[in-house]
Design a protein around this motif. Structure first.
Motif, PDB file in Angstrom:
ATOM      1  N   GLY A  62       0.787  -1.226   0.000  1.00 57.01           N
ATOM      2  CA  GLY A  62       0.000   0.000   0.000  1.00 57.01           C
ATOM      3  C   GLY A  62       0.818   1.274   0.000  1.00 57.01           C
ATOM      4  N   LEU A  63       2.070   1.180  -0.435  1.00 57.62           N
ATOM      5  CA  LEU A  63       2.965   2.332  -0.477  1.00 57.62           C
ATOM      6  C   LEU A  63       3.261   2.714  -1.923  1.00 57.62           C
ATOM      7  N   PRO A  64       3.679   3.967  -2.172  1.00 66.70           N
ATOM      8  CA  PRO A  64       4.138   4.320  -3.518  1.00 66.70           C
ATOM      9  C   PRO A  64       5.300   3.413  -3.912  1.00 66.70           C
ATOM     10  N   VAL A  65       5.329   3.009  -5.180  1.00 71.00           N
ATOM     11  CA  VAL A  65       6.372   2.099  -5.661  1.00 71.00           C
ATOM     12  C   VAL A  65       7.204   2.793  -6.731  1.00 71.00           C
ATOM     13  N   ILE A  66       8.509   2.851  -6.494  1.00 75.95           N
ATOM     14  CA  ILE A  66       9.441   3.319  -7.509  1.00 75.95           C
ATOM     15  C   ILE A  66       9.826   2.125  -8.371  1.00 75.95           C
ATOM     16  N   SER A  67       9.694   2.276  -9.663  1.00 74.67           N
ATOM     17  CA  SER A  67      10.041   1.211 -10.596  1.00 74.67           C
ATOM     18  C   SER A  67      11.479   1.410 -11.053  1.00 74.67           C
ATOM     19  N   GLY A  68      12.318   0.411 -10.837  1.00 78.11           N
ATOM     20  CA  GLY A  68      13.719   0.588 -11.186  1.00 78.11           C
ATOM     21  C   GLY A  68      14.379  -0.672 -11.693  1.00 78.11           C
ATOM     22  N   GLY A  69      15.604  -0.505 -12.136  1.00 80.83           N
ATOM     23  CA  GLY A  69      16.372  -1.640 -12.613  1.00 80.83           C
ATOM     24  C   GLY A  69      17.718  -1.181 -13.119  1.00 80.83           C
ATOM     25  N   ARG A  70      18.572  -2.158 -13.352  1.00 78.27           N
ATOM     26  CA  ARG A  70      19.876  -1.838 -13.935  1.00 78.27           C
ATOM     27  C   ARG A  70      19.932  -2.393 -15.354  1.00 78.27           C
ATOM     28  N   SER A  71      20.514  -1.606 -16.255  1.00 75.48           N
ATOM     29  CA  SER A  71      20.712  -1.987 -17.650  1.00 75.48           C
ATOM     30  C   SER A  71      19.385  -2.374 -18.303  1.00 75.48           C
ATOM     31  N   VAL A  73      13.133  -1.799 -18.971  1.00 73.81           N
ATOM     32  CA  VAL A  73      11.806  -2.318 -18.627  1.00 73.81           C
ATOM     33  C   VAL A  73      11.059  -1.313 -17.762  1.00 73.81           C
ATOM     34  N   ALA A  74      11.740  -0.782 -16.756  1.00 67.52           N
ATOM     35  CA  ALA A  74      11.108   0.185 -15.860  1.00 67.52           C
ATOM     36  C   ALA A  74      10.630   1.412 -16.622  1.00 67.52           C
ATOM     37  N   CYS A  75      11.424   1.879 -17.564  1.00 70.62           N
ATOM     38  CA  CYS A  75      11.038   3.048 -18.367  1.00 70.62           C
ATOM     39  C   CYS A  75       9.822   2.752 -19.242  1.00 70.62           C
ATOM     40  N   ARG A  76       9.824   1.595 -19.869  1.00 73.95           N
ATOM     41  CA  ARG A  76       8.741   1.274 -20.815  1.00 73.95           C
ATOM     42  C   ARG A  76       7.397   1.077 -20.123  1.00 73.95           C
ATOM     43  N   THR A  77       7.402   0.645 -18.881  1.00 74.93           N
ATOM     44  CA  THR A  77       6.152   0.268 -18.210  1.00 74.93           C
ATOM     45  C   THR A  77       5.695   1.254 -17.140  1.00 74.93           C
ATOM     46  N   ALA A  97       4.573   4.379 -16.862  1.00 74.06           N
ATOM     47  CA  ALA A  97       3.335   5.153 -16.979  1.00 74.06           C
ATOM     48  C   ALA A  97       2.105   4.265 -16.785  1.00 74.06           C
ATOM     49  N   ASP A  98       2.090   3.109 -17.429  1.00 77.49           N
ATOM     50  CA  ASP A  98       0.934   2.220 -17.338  1.00 77.49           C
ATOM     51  C   ASP A  98       0.746   1.662 -15.931  1.00 77.49           C
ATOM     52  N   LEU A  99       1.854   1.435 -15.234  1.00 78.17           N
ATOM     53  CA  LEU A  99       1.771   0.831 -13.905  1.00 78.17           C
ATOM     54  C   LEU A  99       1.531   1.855 -12.803  1.00 78.17           C
ATOM     55  N   GLY A 100       1.650   3.118 -13.121  1.00 76.15           N
ATOM     56  CA  GLY A 100       1.457   4.148 -12.108  1.00 76.15           C
ATOM     57  C   GLY A 100       2.617   4.251 -11.136  1.00 76.15           C
ATOM     58  N   ALA A 101       3.824   4.068 -11.632  1.00 77.31           N
ATOM     59  CA  ALA A 101       5.003   4.136 -10.778  1.00 77.31           C
ATOM     60  C   ALA A 101       5.178   5.539 -10.193  1.00 77.31           C
ATOM     61  N   ALA A 102       5.657   5.584  -8.950  1.00 75.04           N
ATOM     62  CA  ALA A 102       5.904   6.874  -8.303  1.00 75.04           C
ATOM     63  C   ALA A 102       7.145   7.546  -8.853  1.00 75.04           C
ATOM     64  N   GLY A 103       7.992   6.776  -9.499  1.00 73.27           N
ATOM     65  CA  GLY A 103       9.217   7.286 -10.092  1.00 73.27           C
ATOM     66  C   GLY A 103       9.927   6.151 -10.800  1.00 73.27           C
ATOM     67  N   VAL A 104      10.960   6.490 -11.550  1.00 76.45           N
ATOM     68  CA  VAL A 104      11.770   5.496 -12.253  1.00 76.45           C
ATOM     69  C   VAL A 104      13.230   5.695 -11.886  1.00 76.45           C
ATOM     70  N   LEU A 105      13.863   4.628 -11.447  1.00 79.37           N
ATOM     71  CA  LEU A 105      15.294   4.636 -11.169  1.00 79.37           C
ATOM     72  C   LEU A 105      15.991   3.825 -12.256  1.00 79.37           C
ATOM     73  N   ALA A 106      16.794   4.507 -13.063  1.00 81.68           N
ATOM     74  CA  ALA A 106      17.511   3.862 -14.166  1.00 81.68           C
ATOM     75  C   ALA A 106      18.995   3.783 -13.825  1.00 81.68           C
ATOM     76  N   LEU A 107      19.447   2.598 -13.465  1.00 75.46           N
ATOM     77  CA  LEU A 107      20.846   2.355 -13.139  1.00 75.46           C
ATOM     78  C   LEU A 107      21.555   1.817 -14.370  1.00 75.46           C
ATOM     79  N   SER A 108      22.626   2.472 -14.781  1.00 75.66           N
ATOM     80  CA  SER A 108      23.390   2.043 -15.964  1.00 75.66           C
ATOM     81  C   SER A 108      22.470   1.862 -17.173  1.00 75.66           C
ATOM     82  N   PHE A 109      21.689   2.898 -17.472  1.00 76.89           N
ATOM     83  CA  PHE A 109      20.785   2.804 -18.618  1.00 76.89           C
ATOM     84  C   PHE A 109      21.598   2.566 -19.894  1.00 76.89           C
ATOM     85  N   PRO A 110      21.285   1.496 -20.643  1.00 79.57           N
ATOM     86  CA  PRO A 110      22.046   1.196 -21.865  1.00 79.57           C
ATOM     87  C   PRO A 110      21.555   2.045 -23.033  1.00 79.57           C
TER      88      PRO A 110
END
Length: 215
Positions: A95-104, A109-113, A115-128
């Protein structure tokens, strides 16, 4: 000290696994997944999971179904997105805000999804941003999609990442946190003017500071 727990989640792409590093009084969940060539033991993911719960952020390390199944090669982006979407209800269950993130690849994946998932933010580690040596094969449109949706975005990049050095990113999407001399895995050379633990501290402090602006 809170207890690390693991749960499995059935998705359309197969069985995924979440390793929870919960905060005692969490204000956010940071969900991060691995890249195409490694797992959740990556140094940046492990550092975030070790440090952020003490700062009020529960960390959920997500293993995509192909990793859980023991496969060596990542599937197509559509399948990766399907696996991520499938674990989202479990990530949002506290029941908390969820930041969508990932590495490479996980960052893509986090960037592409997001908006649809309602993420509170996106953390992009080593974005390729592009394959090594192929700057014309840009993936900047995935970053643009996050910005156009109005979702807060934090890019953490190594200064010597062959998949996209900080100066190669398009205007408006320059990495907010840069690890000097860091490669795609945020490893720094032994003779660099920064130690490995200092490099990881830059990542942790940068991400922790950003999360405070989100909740």
């Amino acid at each position: 000290m809170t207890t690390v727990t693991t749960e499995t989640v059935e998705t359309a792409a197969g069985l995924a696994r979440i390793t929870w590093h919960p905060a005692a009084g969490p204000r956010l969940v940071l969900a991060v997944s691995h890249g195409a060539g490694g797992g959740i033991e990556a140094r940046d993911l492990a550092a975030l999971a070790a440090a952020l719960p003490a700062r009020g952020v529960s960390v959920a390390l997500v293993e995509q179904p192909w990793r859980v199944a023991g496969k060596k090669l990542a599937p197509a982006p559509k399948t990766l997105d399907s696996g991520w979407r499938g674990v989202w209800p479990a990530l949002a269950a506290p029941g908390l805000p969820v930041i969508s993130g990932g590495r490479s690849a996980g960052a893509r994946v986090a960037c592409r999804t997001a908006a649809d998932l309602g993420a509170a933010g996106v953390l992009a580690l080593s974005f390729p941003l592009h394959p090594p040596g192929r700057p014309e094969k840009t993936r900047a449109e995935e970053l643009h999609a996050v910005g156009q949706a109005g979702v807060p975005l934090l890019i953490v990049q190594g200064g010597n990442d062959p998949f996209g050095r900080p100066g190669e990113f398009p205007p408006g999407y320059a990495p907010h946190v840069v690890v000097p001399h860091g490669d795609h895995g945020f490893a720094v050379p032994r003779r660099a003017d920064i130690a490995q633990d200092e490099a990881l501290a830059i990542i942790v402090d940068g991400v922790a500071g950003w999360t405070r602006s989100l909740g």
